[in-house]
Design a protein around this motif. Sequence first.
Motif, PDB file in Angstrom:
ATOM      1  N   VAL A   5       0.811  -1.228   0.239  1.00  0.00           N
ATOM      2  CA  VAL A   5      -0.030   0.098   0.099  1.00  0.00           C
ATOM      3  C   VAL A   5       0.907   1.323  -0.027  1.00  0.00           C
ATOM      4  N   GLU A   6       0.776   1.902  -1.079  1.00  0.00           N
ATOM      5  CA  GLU A   6       1.564   3.295  -1.247  1.00  0.00           C
ATOM      6  C   GLU A   6       0.879   4.270  -0.496  1.00  0.00           C
ATOM      7  N   SER A   7       1.626   5.485  -0.160  1.00  0.00           N
ATOM      8  CA  SER A   7       0.925   6.698   0.355  1.00  0.00           C
ATOM      9  C   SER A   7       1.912   7.821   0.337  1.00  0.00           C
ATOM     10  N   GLY A   8       1.464   8.797   0.307  1.00  0.00           N
ATOM     11  CA  GLY A   8       2.520  10.062   0.312  1.00  0.00           C
ATOM     12  C   GLY A   8       2.462  10.978  -1.019  1.00  0.00           C
ATOM     13  N   GLY A   9       1.928  10.519  -2.052  1.00  0.00           N
ATOM     14  CA  GLY A   9       1.588  11.165  -3.246  1.00  0.00           C
ATOM     15  C   GLY A   9       0.911  12.602  -3.175  1.00  0.00           C
ATOM     16  N   GLY A  10       0.762  13.548  -4.043  1.00  0.00           N
ATOM     17  CA  GLY A  10       0.151  14.652  -4.090  1.00  0.00           C
ATOM     18  C   GLY A  10       0.799  15.687  -5.242  1.00  0.00           C
ATOM     19  N   LEU A  11       0.216  17.116  -4.689  1.00  0.00           N
ATOM     20  CA  LEU A  11       0.431  17.975  -5.751  1.00  0.00           C
ATOM     21  C   LEU A  11       1.700  19.010  -5.211  1.00  0.00           C
ATOM     22  N   VAL A  12       2.659  19.312  -5.656  1.00  0.00           N
ATOM     23  CA  VAL A  12       3.779  20.011  -5.431  1.00  0.00           C
ATOM     24  C   VAL A  12       4.140  20.865  -6.454  1.00  0.00           C
ATOM     25  N   PHE A  37       8.241   2.003  -9.318  1.00  0.00           N
ATOM     26  CA  PHE A  37       8.097   2.284 -10.958  1.00  0.00           C
ATOM     27  C   PHE A  37       7.295   3.435 -11.176  1.00  0.00           C
ATOM     28  N   ARG A  38       7.320   3.699 -12.527  1.00  0.00           N
ATOM     29  CA  ARG A  38       6.455   4.538 -12.932  1.00  0.00           C
ATOM     30  C   ARG A  38       6.329   4.357 -14.420  1.00  0.00           C
ATOM     31  N   PRO A  39       5.045   4.641 -14.834  1.00  0.00           N
ATOM     32  CA  PRO A  39       4.765   4.601 -16.304  1.00  0.00           C
ATOM     33  C   PRO A  39       5.829   5.458 -17.270  1.00  0.00           C
ATOM     34  N   ALA A  40       6.093   5.073 -18.547  1.00  0.00           N
ATOM     35  CA  ALA A  40       6.967   6.005 -19.314  1.00  0.00           C
ATOM     36  C   ALA A  40       6.476   5.898 -20.635  1.00  0.00           C
ATOM     37  N   PRO A  41       6.851   6.794 -21.641  1.00  0.00           N
ATOM     38  CA  PRO A  41       6.426   6.515 -23.133  1.00  0.00           C
ATOM     39  C   PRO A  41       7.050   5.326 -23.661  1.00  0.00           C
ATOM     40  N   GLY A  42       6.179   4.414 -24.260  1.00  0.00           N
ATOM     41  CA  GLY A  42       6.665   3.306 -24.840  1.00  0.00           C
ATOM     42  C   GLY A  42       6.939   2.090 -24.070  1.00  0.00           C
ATOM     43  N   ASP A  90       8.431  14.351 -13.595  1.00  0.00           N
ATOM     44  CA  ASP A  90       8.286  13.337 -12.596  1.00  0.00           C
ATOM     45  C   ASP A  90       6.908  13.151 -12.302  1.00  0.00           C
ATOM     46  N   THR A  91       5.888  14.050 -12.922  1.00  0.00           N
ATOM     47  CA  THR A  91       4.502  13.708 -12.837  1.00  0.00           C
ATOM     48  C   THR A  91       4.213  12.367 -13.307  1.00  0.00           C
ATOM     49  N   ALA A  92       3.544  11.308 -12.415  1.00  0.00           N
ATOM     50  CA  ALA A  92       3.170  10.229 -12.699  1.00  0.00           C
ATOM     51  C   ALA A  92       2.480   9.397 -11.752  1.00  0.00           C
ATOM     52  N   VAL A  93       2.034   8.268 -11.697  1.00  0.00           N
ATOM     53  CA  VAL A  93       1.501   7.517 -10.653  1.00  0.00           C
ATOM     54  C   VAL A  93       2.712   6.439 -10.530  1.00  0.00           C
ATOM     55  N   GLY A 117      -0.550   1.988  -6.467  1.00  0.00           N
ATOM     56  CA  GLY A 117      -0.056   3.420  -7.033  1.00  0.00           C
ATOM     57  C   GLY A 117      -0.577   4.599  -6.244  1.00  0.00           C
ATOM     58  N   THR A 118       0.507   5.402  -6.188  1.00  0.00           N
ATOM     59  CA  THR A 118       0.028   6.834  -5.558  1.00  0.00           C
ATOM     60  C   THR A 118       0.476   8.102  -6.611  1.00  0.00           C
ATOM     61  N   GLN A 119      -0.608   9.063  -6.872  1.00  0.00           N
ATOM     62  CA  GLN A 119      -0.305   9.924  -8.029  1.00  0.00           C
ATOM     63  C   GLN A 119       0.696  10.934  -7.319  1.00  0.00           C
ATOM     64  N   VAL A 120       1.666  11.339  -8.316  1.00  0.00           N
ATOM     65  CA  VAL A 120       2.571  12.402  -7.778  1.00  0.00           C
ATOM     66  C   VAL A 120       2.332  13.534  -9.063  1.00  0.00           C
TER      67      VAL A 120
END
Length: 124
Positions: A5-12, A37-42, A90-93, A117-120
């Motif tokens: 369980v992830e936590s700590g994401g947010g808007l910065v 990990f985070r999603p990346a193009p391709g 760096d914006t990603a889940v 996942g946690t959204q940043v």
Amino acid sequence: QVVLVESGGGLVQAGGSLRLSCAASGGTFSSYAMGWFRPAPGKERELVAAISWSGGSTDYADSVKGRFTMARDNARNTVYLRMNSLKPEDTAVYYCAAVHGLGPFTGPYEYNYWGQGTQVTVSS
């Protein structure tokens, strides 16, 4: 079965900092290598950071070296990702992952447990 369980994401704002946490349950935490990990193009997901089961070894994506730090507290069954000097790119889940073994492991296909996942979001 390991549950993460992830936590700590947010808007910065750009240049700011966040600390993500990933709490694990259901296994012997100290026997699992962990990764962020985070999603990346391709790609489905790209490595951000990985850590060995002891915490003695870490690995980072080139794009985050010097800005992000991964650590673990085996007594608390938790891993952390400290993110400094954040950039809009760096914006990603951000996903936490675990696999039984020494590690660190850098490929997403090497992990068999994943969090939700946690959204940043980093604003410019």
